[in-house]
Design an enzyme around this catalytic site. Structure first.
Site, PDB file in Angstrom:
ATOM      1  N   ASP A  90      -2.661   6.317  -3.635  1.00  9.78           N
ATOM      2  CA  ASP A  90      -1.350   5.738  -2.864  1.00  9.78           C
ATOM      3  C   ASP A  90      -0.676   4.723  -3.741  1.00  9.78           C
ATOM      4  O   ASP A  90      -1.040   4.546  -5.001  1.00  9.78           O
ATOM      5  CB  ASP A  90      -1.709   5.316  -1.550  1.00  9.78           C
ATOM      6  CG  ASP A  90      -2.667   4.016  -1.644  1.00  9.78           C
ATOM      7  OD1 ASP A  90      -3.429   3.871  -2.595  1.00  9.78           O
ATOM      8  OD2 ASP A  90      -2.736   3.205  -0.739  1.00  9.78           O
TER       9      ASP A  90
ATOM     10  N   ASP B 210      -1.107   1.405  -3.865  1.00 11.58           N
ATOM     11  CA  ASP B 210      -2.017   0.203  -4.606  1.00 11.58           C
ATOM     12  C   ASP B 210      -3.340   1.194  -5.057  1.00 11.58           C
ATOM     13  O   ASP B 210      -4.137   0.265  -5.678  1.00 11.58           O
ATOM     14  CB  ASP B 210      -2.123  -0.971  -3.732  1.00 11.58           C
ATOM     15  CG  ASP B 210      -2.760  -0.369  -2.540  1.00 11.58           C
ATOM     16  OD1 ASP B 210      -2.670   0.628  -2.097  1.00 11.58           O
ATOM     17  OD2 ASP B 210      -3.669  -1.313  -2.105  1.00 11.58           O
TER      18      ASP B 210
ATOM     19  N   ASP C 216      -5.833   2.453  -3.747  1.00  9.99           N
ATOM     20  CA  ASP C 216      -7.169   2.582  -2.924  1.00  9.99           C
ATOM     21  C   ASP C 216      -7.285   3.795  -2.182  1.00  9.99           C
ATOM     22  O   ASP C 216      -8.579   3.912  -1.683  1.00  9.99           O
ATOM     23  CB  ASP C 216      -7.282   1.121  -2.340  1.00  9.99           C
ATOM     24  CG  ASP C 216      -6.247   0.875  -1.282  1.00  9.99           C
ATOM     25  OD1 ASP C 216      -5.265   1.769  -1.059  1.00  9.99           O
ATOM     26  OD2 ASP C 216      -6.225  -0.325  -0.902  1.00  9.99           O
ATOM     27  N   ARG C 217      -6.255   4.447  -1.682  1.00  5.74           N
ATOM     28  CA  ARG C 217      -6.336   5.551  -0.854  1.00  5.74           C
ATOM     29  C   ARG C 217      -6.662   6.868  -1.755  1.00  5.74           C
ATOM     30  O   ARG C 217      -6.092   6.931  -2.966  1.00  5.74           O
ATOM     31  CB  ARG C 217      -5.192   5.737   0.073  1.00  5.74           C
ATOM     32  CG  ARG C 217      -5.143   4.892   0.915  1.00  5.74           C
ATOM     33  CD  ARG C 217      -4.064   4.945   1.865  1.00  5.74           C
ATOM     34  NE  ARG C 217      -3.997   3.939   2.960  1.00  5.74           N
ATOM     35  CZ  ARG C 217      -3.463   4.122   4.033  1.00  5.74           C
ATOM     36  NH1 ARG C 217      -2.801   5.255   4.658  1.00  5.74           N
ATOM     37  NH2 ARG C 217      -3.278   3.165   5.058  1.00  5.74           N
TER      38      ARG C 217
ATOM     39  N   SER D  23       0.773  -1.128  -0.020  1.00  2.00           N
ATOM     40  CA  SER D  23      -0.065  -0.062  -0.071  1.00  2.00           C
ATOM     41  C   SER D  23       0.990   1.385  -0.059  1.00  2.00           C
ATOM     42  O   SER D  23       1.701   1.573  -0.912  1.00  2.00           O
ATOM     43  CB  SER D  23      -0.859  -0.091   1.192  1.00  2.00           C
ATOM     44  OG  SER D  23      -1.732   1.072   1.114  1.00  2.00           O
ATOM     45  N   HIS D  24       0.669   2.126   1.043  1.00  2.00           N
ATOM     46  CA  HIS D  24       1.344   3.477   1.122  1.00  2.00           C
ATOM     47  C   HIS D  24       2.657   3.209   1.704  1.00  2.00           C
ATOM     48  O   HIS D  24       3.437   4.186   1.802  1.00  2.00           O
ATOM     49  CB  HIS D  24       0.414   4.440   2.081  1.00  2.00           C
ATOM     50  CG  HIS D  24       0.307   3.782   3.421  1.00  2.00           C
ATOM     51  ND1 HIS D  24      -0.450   2.647   3.355  1.00  2.00           N
ATOM     52  CD2 HIS D  24       0.828   3.871   4.680  1.00  2.00           C
ATOM     53  CE1 HIS D  24      -0.675   2.369   4.657  1.00  2.00           C
ATOM     54  NE2 HIS D  24       0.084   3.115   5.430  1.00  2.00           N
TER      55      HIS D  24
ATOM     56  N   LYS E 246     -11.738  -0.085  -1.258  1.00  2.00           N
ATOM     57  CA  LYS E 246     -11.858   1.258  -1.131  1.00  2.00           C
ATOM     58  C   LYS E 246     -10.975   1.776  -2.423  1.00  2.00           C
ATOM     59  O   LYS E 246     -10.287   0.789  -3.192  1.00  2.00           O
ATOM     60  CB  LYS E 246     -10.955   1.989  -0.147  1.00  2.00           C
ATOM     61  CG  LYS E 246      -9.624   1.759   0.025  1.00  2.00           C
ATOM     62  CD  LYS E 246      -9.171   2.264   1.680  1.00  2.00           C
ATOM     63  CE  LYS E 246      -7.698   2.070   1.872  1.00  2.00           C
ATOM     64  NZ  LYS E 246      -7.517   0.661   2.545  1.00  2.00           N
TER      65      LYS E 246
HETATM   66  C1  G16 Z   1      -5.238  -0.593   5.487  1.00  2.00           C
HETATM   67  C2  G16 Z   1      -6.689  -1.090   5.585  1.00  2.00           C
HETATM   68  C3  G16 Z   1      -7.543   0.003   5.972  1.00  2.00           C
HETATM   69  C4  G16 Z   1      -7.137   0.671   7.252  1.00  2.00           C
HETATM   70  C5  G16 Z   1      -5.666   1.327   7.204  1.00  2.00           C
HETATM   71  C6  G16 Z   1      -5.018   1.618   8.235  1.00  2.00           C
HETATM   72  O1  G16 Z   1      -5.093   0.677   4.361  1.00  2.00           O
HETATM   73  O2  G16 Z   1      -7.190  -1.520   4.276  1.00  2.00           O
HETATM   74  O3  G16 Z   1      -8.843  -0.453   6.174  1.00  2.00           O
HETATM   75  O4  G16 Z   1      -7.895   1.866   7.548  1.00  2.00           O
HETATM   76  O5  G16 Z   1      -4.954   0.058   6.357  1.00  2.00           O
HETATM   77  O6  G16 Z   1      -4.596   0.679   9.298  1.00  2.00           O
HETATM   78  P1  G16 Z   1      -4.084   0.949  10.380  1.00  2.00           P
HETATM   79  O7  G16 Z   1      -4.345   1.782  11.184  1.00  2.00           O
HETATM   80  O8  G16 Z   1      -4.290  -0.607  11.019  1.00  2.00           O
HETATM   81  O9  G16 Z   1      -2.391   0.877  10.092  1.00  2.00           O
HETATM   82  P2  G16 Z   1      -4.103   0.243   3.110  1.00  2.00           P
HETATM   83  O10 G16 Z   1      -4.390   1.355   2.239  1.00  2.00           O
HETATM   84  O11 G16 Z   1      -2.886   0.307   3.657  1.00  2.00           O
HETATM   85  O12 G16 Z   1      -4.492  -1.013   2.641  1.00  2.00           O
END
Ligand code: G16
Length: 543
Positions: A277, A279, A281-282, A113-114, A376
């Site tokens: 971000d 991937d 989704d953000r 992800s990010h 998302k």
């Molecule tokens: C992931 C999850 C999200 C979550 C985020 C932050 O996002 O898919 O649902 O809100 O992590 O999670 P945490 O607070 O546990 O770090 P992504 O965009 O990283 O896949």
């Protein structure tokens, strides 16, 4: 073709977090590490013989190596077809769409992800189920249990395939198709949004800047924003996916997308700014001189979604993660539809979406999406904003002010303390947990605690319970602080402190967020002893 059985022994710590298994590349690159996890997935997930598997990723370092191996393993494990994005690329929402559209039994999405990418940075694997959404907790628990007993993984003996050319090849009796990663997704977006209205607004002078952060959305944004909607060439910045994201964190926030913020608050700002971000989704939404928090964005999108053809029928319900501000709840109330509060993690929205109970979902962590896929979706949020602005012919700032004047404003910020020793973070949470019951009635500055608890979620669809999902301290008057540890980091622990203060429609609607939250920030330390436990006097990142 020969199937080889490779003997292996379990690796400790292959427990999926908030969103799949995320570790450093050097951890994933250990012999058999990725293979153990993928085999554990194949051993436990629901799939009929000969079913279809989708594979894609955000283009980060190590993607191609794992994709080639996953293809050989899928063939050996009885999949009949593998669909893989060209160049190994599939954004997370696009992968969700491909899984649904081609009725795959699931998909492997290779992304952290990010988090940053490169040989010394992060990698990740998550499994999505047949509805296109992240595997729910029951499935991730089974995968984890299997990783602890795994003793072999299977692969056919086959060469790497050409990932860069669309077309199909046979790998050990499994048809492997390299597909255009963008086309299906872009077509889906055209069915949801009023592209003609956006094109007309662009022709009338609407301008925007989109920062793809050298991550996966570059090709998607270029196709949709520049080619299909007519925004000027160059609207998409950093549009070529790079294995190390150009050395940056592909995290669309004020710290890592600072250049975009500088543009949007500068003298020559375009009308609309956005970023996504690693991937895809953000999302980040910023108007000319006006940042929109993810929590506000969810509320504002929900309030105006009917202006997009895909949502003209209205919304069945709105869901948000617990730490997300309650701004969307006020919209749900005004619309006369239910509002749901789930734990952090997109996987918790899946049941509500499948049951038709919620149409739009969102999280404070810059995620917003709808029932069009089961993830998302960064570009989806950008396009819904554009659709609304084009139809209403107003600016982001005007829309925000109008929204707050109607619903009031939930001032909101998240303070992250990153890279904490795990024992320190665990001790802080344990100590706070231990005193929750004694907090009601206590005052911290002008704030008095009304209630405090550890959030537990009862899924209204399948009846499952998820406990210990964050500690909530609720104050009289509607302000609150939430404390929880991130489930997506790869080094030490990250403490997240979520701060929220509600200001009614006749209150102060356009003050500095940090000023409005000052009492809560002080209370957070007094309640949880952040400085005492961690030695940190300020957060590393404020979003
Ligand atoms: C992931 C999850 C999200 C979550 C985020 C932050 O996002 O898919 O649902 O809100 O992590 O999670 P945490 O607070 O546990 O770090 P992504 O965009 O990283 O896949």
């Amino acid at each position: 073709m020969t199937i080889t059985t490779h003997q292996t022994t379990p690796y400790a710590g292959q427990k999926p977090g908030t969103s799949g298994l995320r570790k450093k590349v050097r951890v994933f690159a250990q012999p058999g590490y990725a293979e153990n996890f993928i085999q554990a997935v194949f051993d436990v997930v629901e799939r009929a013989p000969g079913s279809t598997l989708v594979i894609g990723g955000d283009g980060r370092y190590h993607n191609r190596t794992v994709i080639q191996q996953a293809i050989r393993m899928a063939a050996a494990n009885g999949y009949g077809q593998v669909l893989v994005g060209q160049g190994g690329i599939l954004s997370t929402p696009a992968a969700s769409n491909v899984i649904r559209r081609y009725k795959a039994s699931g998909g492997l999405i290779l992304s952290a992800s990010h988090n940053p990418g490169g040989p010394d940075e992060d990698f990740g694997i998550k499994y999505n189920i047949a509805n296109g959404g992240p595997a729910p907790e029951g499935v991730t628990e089974s995968i984890y249990a299997r990783t602890q007993t795994i003793d072999r993984w299977l692969a056919v003996d086959a060469d790497d395939i050409d990932l860069d050319t669309c077309g199909s090849v046979d790998v050990g009796g499994c048809q492997v198709s390299v597909i255009d990663p963008v086309a299906d997704y872009a077509d889906l977006m055209e069915t949801l949004f009023d592209f003609a209205a956006i094109r007309a607004a662009v022709a009338d002078g609407l301008t925007m800047a989109f920062d793809a952060m050298h991550a996966v959305t570059g090709p998607y944004a270029t196709e949709i924003l520049e080619k299909r909607l007519g925004f000027a060439p160059g609207t998409v910045r950093h549009g070529v996916p790079l294995e190390d994201f150009g050395g940056h964190h592909p995290d669309p926030n004020m710290v890592h997308a600072k250049a975009l913020f500088d543009t949007m608050f500068g003298p020559d700002a375009p009308d609309f700014g956005a970023a996504s971000d690693g991937d895809g989704d953000r999302n980040l939404i910023v108007g000319k001189g006006r940042f929109i928090t993810p929590s506000d964005s969810l509320a504002m999108l929900a309030a105006n979604a009917h202006l997009a053809p895909g949502y003209a029928r209205g919304l069945a319900g709105i869901a948000r993660s617990m730490p997300t501000s309650a701004a969307a709840d006020r919209v749900a109330e005004a619309l006369g539809i239910p509002a749901y509060e789930t734990p952090t993690g997109w996987k918790f929205f899946g049941n509500l979406l499948d049951a038709g109970m919620a149409t739009i979902c969102g999280e404070e962590s810059a995620g917003t999406g709808s029932d069009h896929v089961r993830e998302k979706d960064g570009l989806w949020a950008v396009l819904l904003w554009l659709n609304i602005l084009a139809v209403r012919k107003i600016s982001v700032d005007e829309l925000a002010r109008e929204h707050w004047a109607k619903y009031g404003r939930n001032y909101y910020a998240r303070h992250d303390y990153e890279g904490l020793p795990t024992e320190q973070a665990d001790a802080l949470i344990a100590a706070l947990n231990g005193k929750l019951a004694s907090l009601p009635g206590q005052s911290f500055g002008p704030l008095t605690v009304a209630a405090a608890d550890s959030f537990s979620y009862l899924d209204p669809v399948d009846g499952s319970t998820s406990a210990n999902q964050g500690l909530r301290v609720l104050f009289e008057g509607g302000s609150r602080i939430v404390f929880r540890l991130s489930g997506t980091g790869t080094e030490g622990a990250t403490l997240r402190v979520y701060l929220e203060r509600y200001e009614p429609a006749d209150g102060y609607l356009d003050r500095e967020t940090s000023d409005m939250l000052a009492d809560l920030i002080a209370a957070a330390d007094a309640v949880a002893g952040i400085v005492a436990h961690t030695g940190r006097t300020a957060p590393d990142v404020i979003t």
